[in-house]
Design an enzyme around this catalytic site. Structure first.
Site, PDB file in Angstrom:
ATOM      1  N   GLY A  61      63.573  76.878  54.068  1.00  0.00           N
ATOM      2  CA  GLY A  61      62.304  76.753  53.355  1.00  0.00           C
ATOM      3  C   GLY A  61      61.543  78.045  53.174  1.00  0.00           C
ATOM      4  N   ASP A 117      57.753  78.095  56.068  1.00  0.00           N
ATOM      5  CA  ASP A 117      57.105  77.652  54.840  1.00  0.00           C
ATOM      6  C   ASP A 117      55.849  76.838  55.129  1.00  0.00           C
ATOM      7  OD1 ASP A 117      58.584  75.550  55.919  1.00  0.00           O
ATOM      8  OD2 ASP A 117      59.629  75.033  54.066  1.00  0.00           O
ATOM      9  N   ASP A 120      53.612  71.297  59.554  1.00  0.00           N
ATOM     10  CA  ASP A 120      53.250  69.901  59.319  1.00  0.00           C
ATOM     11  C   ASP A 120      52.935  69.295  60.691  1.00  0.00           C
ATOM     12  OD1 ASP A 120      53.018  67.313  58.464  1.00  0.00           O
ATOM     13  OD2 ASP A 120      54.986  67.156  57.553  1.00  0.00           O
ATOM     14  N   PHE A 169      52.977  65.650  49.808  1.00  0.00           N
ATOM     15  CA  PHE A 169      54.310  66.232  49.909  1.00  0.00           C
ATOM     16  C   PHE A 169      54.494  67.228  48.769  1.00  0.00           C
ATOM     17  CE2 PHE A 169      58.845  66.740  49.831  1.00  0.00           C
ATOM     18  CZ  PHE A 169      59.117  66.863  51.176  1.00  0.00           C
ATOM     19  N   VAL A 170      54.713  68.487  49.158  1.00  0.00           N
ATOM     20  CA  VAL A 170      54.784  69.547  48.155  1.00  0.00           C
ATOM     21  C   VAL A 170      56.198  70.135  48.060  1.00  0.00           C
ATOM     22  CG1 VAL A 170      52.368  70.251  48.205  1.00  0.00           C
ATOM     23  CG2 VAL A 170      53.928  71.168  49.911  1.00  0.00           C
ATOM     24  N   ASP A 176      61.453  72.155  49.657  1.00  0.00           N
ATOM     25  CA  ASP A 176      62.386  71.267  48.969  1.00  0.00           C
ATOM     26  C   ASP A 176      62.067  69.798  49.186  1.00  0.00           C
ATOM     27  OD1 ASP A 176      63.262  71.307  51.800  1.00  0.00           O
ATOM     28  OD2 ASP A 176      64.879  70.029  51.037  1.00  0.00           O
TER      29      ASP A 176
HETATM   30  P1  IMP Z   1      57.126  69.941  61.085  1.00  0.00           P
HETATM   31  O1  IMP Z   1      58.285  70.201  61.985  1.00  0.00           O
HETATM   32  O2  IMP Z   1      56.712  68.499  61.021  1.00  0.00           O
HETATM   33  O3  IMP Z   1      55.959  70.875  61.279  1.00  0.00           O
HETATM   34  O4  IMP Z   1      57.656  70.199  59.626  1.00  0.00           O
HETATM   35  C1  IMP Z   1      58.028  71.443  59.270  1.00  0.00           C
HETATM   36  C2  IMP Z   1      59.192  71.428  58.311  1.00  0.00           C
HETATM   37  O5  IMP Z   1      59.268  70.210  57.536  1.00  0.00           O
HETATM   38  C3  IMP Z   1      58.966  72.530  57.337  1.00  0.00           C
HETATM   39  O6  IMP Z   1      59.590  73.720  57.766  1.00  0.00           O
HETATM   40  C4  IMP Z   1      59.513  71.992  56.062  1.00  0.00           C
HETATM   41  O7  IMP Z   1      60.866  72.340  55.978  1.00  0.00           O
HETATM   42  C5  IMP Z   1      59.396  70.493  56.168  1.00  0.00           C
HETATM   43  N1  IMP Z   1      58.184  69.973  55.461  1.00  0.00           N
HETATM   44  C6  IMP Z   1      57.033  69.500  55.992  1.00  0.00           C
HETATM   45  N2  IMP Z   1      56.156  69.121  55.036  1.00  0.00           N
HETATM   46  C7  IMP Z   1      56.783  69.357  53.862  1.00  0.00           C
HETATM   47  C8  IMP Z   1      56.387  69.190  52.473  1.00  0.00           C
HETATM   48  O8  IMP Z   1      55.280  68.753  52.113  1.00  0.00           O
HETATM   49  N3  IMP Z   1      57.333  69.559  51.567  1.00  0.00           N
HETATM   50  C9  IMP Z   1      58.555  70.060  51.881  1.00  0.00           C
HETATM   51  N4  IMP Z   1      58.952  70.250  53.147  1.00  0.00           N
HETATM   52  C10 IMP Z   1      58.069  69.898  54.129  1.00  0.00           C
HETATM   53 MG    MG Z   2      61.557  74.230  57.139  1.00  0.00          MG
END
Ligand code: IMP
Ligand code: MG
Length: 196
Positions: A61, A117, A120, A169-170, A176
């Site tokens: 990402g 990237d 979340d 969701f972006v 991606d």
């Molecule tokens: P986390 O582990 O929940 O913080 O999510 C992080 C990973 O999930 C990021 O590195 C992204 O690859 C993916 N991700 C989270 N939200 C989005 C979104 O809105 N669009 C695309 N990928 C996302």
């Molecule tokens: Mg990622």
């Protein structure tokens, strides 16, 4: 030449990405200005410590963000790649994060800047930071392009943030859905009917 100047974007294709994007959340111009401001803050923060800096981008990402960011940083650095899967696949809800490809560089006593990237739920970056700390770096800092403010955990802080965004969701600029849309030059909200 910026992506806006790509003649390929003006032609019609059988599978244009544009029709899947509900709205542009952050334009390529805004991204570019913010990335250069982020690079300034990173440069100021590291100062003399920039010597021996290791940048650790989280694949895939962060690739486009990384490419733009590091070209705004005028000092020597090494880049060590890590790949983490967050098991999103066809769904947008986060699953458990798993290390797919480990770092290929020695970071002992080095300053490390992790580049991702989006923050979340924080599960990806928690995993990465935990892995990196075991290797005794001099410091670990984190730079994310986006942060979902309402979801990001309060007990997990990052050092550099491009934009705080709403919980949508972006895709685009490296982000991606099901491995598509990474090459969309802006950051856009994906039409929910595509994943609901
Ligand atoms: P986390 O582990 O929940 O913080 O999510 C992080 C990973 O999930 C990021 O590195 C992204 O690859 C993916 N991700 C989270 N939200 C989005 C979104 O809105 N669009 C695309 N990928 C996302
Ligand atoms: Mg990622």
């Amino acid at each position: 030449m910026g992506a806006a100047g790509c003649s390929a974007l003006r032609r019609s294709y059988n599978v244009p990405m544009e029709r899947d994007i509900e709205r542009i959340l952050i334009s390529r111009k805004c991204i570019s200005e913010r990335v250069s401001a982020l690079a300034d803050s990173i440069g100021e923060t590291y100062g003399a410590d920039s010597e021996g800096l290791v940048i650790v981008p989280i694949l895939a990402g962060s690739v486009i963000f990384l490419a733009d960011l590091i070209r705004c940083l005028p000092f020597k650095m090494k880049i060590g790649l890590m790949t983490v899967s967050s098991y999103r696949g066809k769904t947008t809800s986060a699953g458990e994060s798993r290390l797919i490809q480990d770092l290929n560089l020695d970071i002992e006593d080095r300053h490390v800047l992790v580049v991702d990237d989006i923050l979340d739920t924080g599960s990806t970056l928690r995993l990465v930071v935990g892995e990196l700390r075991q290797r005794r770096p001099a410091s670990v800092r984190i730079c994310v392009l986006l942060r979902k403010r309402s979801k990001a955990p309060r007990d997990f802080s990052v050092d550099f943030v491009g934009f705080d965004i709403e919980d949508v969701f972006v895709v685009g600029y490296g982000l991606d859905y099901n491995d598509h849309y990474r090459n969309w030059p802006d950051i856009g909200v994906l039409k929910p009917e595509l994943y609901e």
